[in-house]
Design a protein around this motif. Sequence first.
Motif, mmCIF file in Angstrom:
data_model
loop_
_atom_site.group_PDB
_atom_site.id
_atom_site.type_symbol
_atom_site.label_atom_id
_atom_site.label_comp_id
_atom_site.label_asym_id
_atom_site.label_seq_id
_atom_site.Cartn_x
_atom_site.Cartn_y
_atom_site.Cartn_z
ATOM 1 N N VAL A 1 0.830 -1.197 0.000
ATOM 2 C CA VAL A 1 0.000 0.000 0.000
ATOM 3 C C VAL A 1 0.867 1.250 0.000
ATOM 4 O O VAL A 1 0.553 2.227 -0.678
ATOM 5 C CB VAL A 1 -0.951 -0.020 1.219
ATOM 6 N N SER A 2 1.975 1.226 0.736
ATOM 7 C CA SER A 2 2.842 2.403 0.748
ATOM 8 C C SER A 2 3.475 2.617 -0.631
ATOM 9 O O SER A 2 3.691 3.755 -1.045
ATOM 10 C CB SER A 2 3.915 2.255 1.825
ATOM 11 N N ALA B 1 0.919 4.276 -2.730
ATOM 12 C CA ALA B 1 0.758 5.677 -2.357
ATOM 13 C C ALA B 1 1.842 6.541 -3.006
ATOM 14 O O ALA B 1 1.617 7.708 -3.298
ATOM 15 C CB ALA B 1 0.787 5.825 -0.840
ATOM 16 N N ALA C 1 -5.311 11.961 -8.525
ATOM 17 C CA ALA C 1 -5.359 10.677 -7.805
ATOM 18 C C ALA C 1 -4.533 10.759 -6.525
ATOM 19 O O ALA C 1 -4.958 10.283 -5.464
ATOM 20 C CB ALA C 1 -4.842 9.555 -8.701
ATOM 21 N N ASN C 2 -3.361 11.396 -6.609
ATOM 22 C CA ASN C 2 -2.520 11.565 -5.426
ATOM 23 C C ASN C 2 -3.225 12.423 -4.382
ATOM 24 O O ASN C 2 -3.177 12.141 -3.182
ATOM 25 C CB ASN C 2 -1.182 12.188 -5.811
ATOM 26 N N LEU D 1 -5.758 10.274 -2.647
ATOM 27 C CA LEU D 1 -5.123 9.341 -1.707
ATOM 28 C C LEU D 1 -4.652 10.054 -0.445
ATOM 29 O O LEU D 1 -4.831 9.559 0.682
ATOM 30 C CB LEU D 1 -3.944 8.633 -2.379
ATOM 31 N N GLU D 2 -4.044 11.226 -0.617
ATOM 32 C CA GLU D 2 -3.573 11.980 0.549
ATOM 33 C C GLU D 2 -4.752 12.433 1.416
ATOM 34 O O GLU D 2 -4.690 12.407 2.638
ATOM 35 C CB GLU D 2 -2.752 13.199 0.106
ATOM 36 N N HIS E 1 -7.662 10.969 1.700
ATOM 37 C CA HIS E 1 -8.183 9.783 2.385
ATOM 38 C C HIS E 1 -7.286 9.374 3.544
ATOM 39 O O HIS E 1 -7.773 9.056 4.632
ATOM 40 C CB HIS E 1 -8.326 8.638 1.381
ATOM 41 N N ALA E 2 -5.978 9.402 3.326
ATOM 42 C CA ALA E 2 -5.043 9.046 4.400
ATOM 43 C C ALA E 2 -5.143 10.037 5.556
ATOM 44 O O ALA E 2 -5.092 9.651 6.731
ATOM 45 C CB ALA E 2 -3.612 9.000 3.858
#
Length: 143
Positions: free
Chosen positions: A2-3, A6, A58-59, A62-63, A65-66
Amino acid sequence: MVSLLALLPRGLTTFLYAVAALLRFYADTDTTPIQLIPLTILQWSFLAFALGTAALLANLGLEWHAGNQSRNREIEARERETRRDDLANQERNRAAEERERAARRARIQNRFFLLQTRHQLAPSRETEAALADFLSFLQEYGD
């Protein structure tokens, strides 16, 4: 794994923006690098820029969401700690109430012992009245 995923949009974004810049600023606009797809260098540059922007979005997702997940974990941890503190406070309060009840019972027993001893040492009307009052107190407020 997963990392690694990311890191992929971030690295892909950087690569695609670099390709778009190279194609846009350092190439001749009339030539085409691949004859199978009839695109000019400027169109390839625009395509790389569009893909880089998609990877950037997309990044960002993801950021975002994290960040939300880490905030939610922090909030849950604080709530668990608050619940633990509340339970500990309740337990301390129960223990304090029990100590107070035990101290009250001990005071009542001591008073009874003193009155009984006084009556046994000097049986008078005053001690009998005090014992009668104490017995009525025990009947009214006794546990």
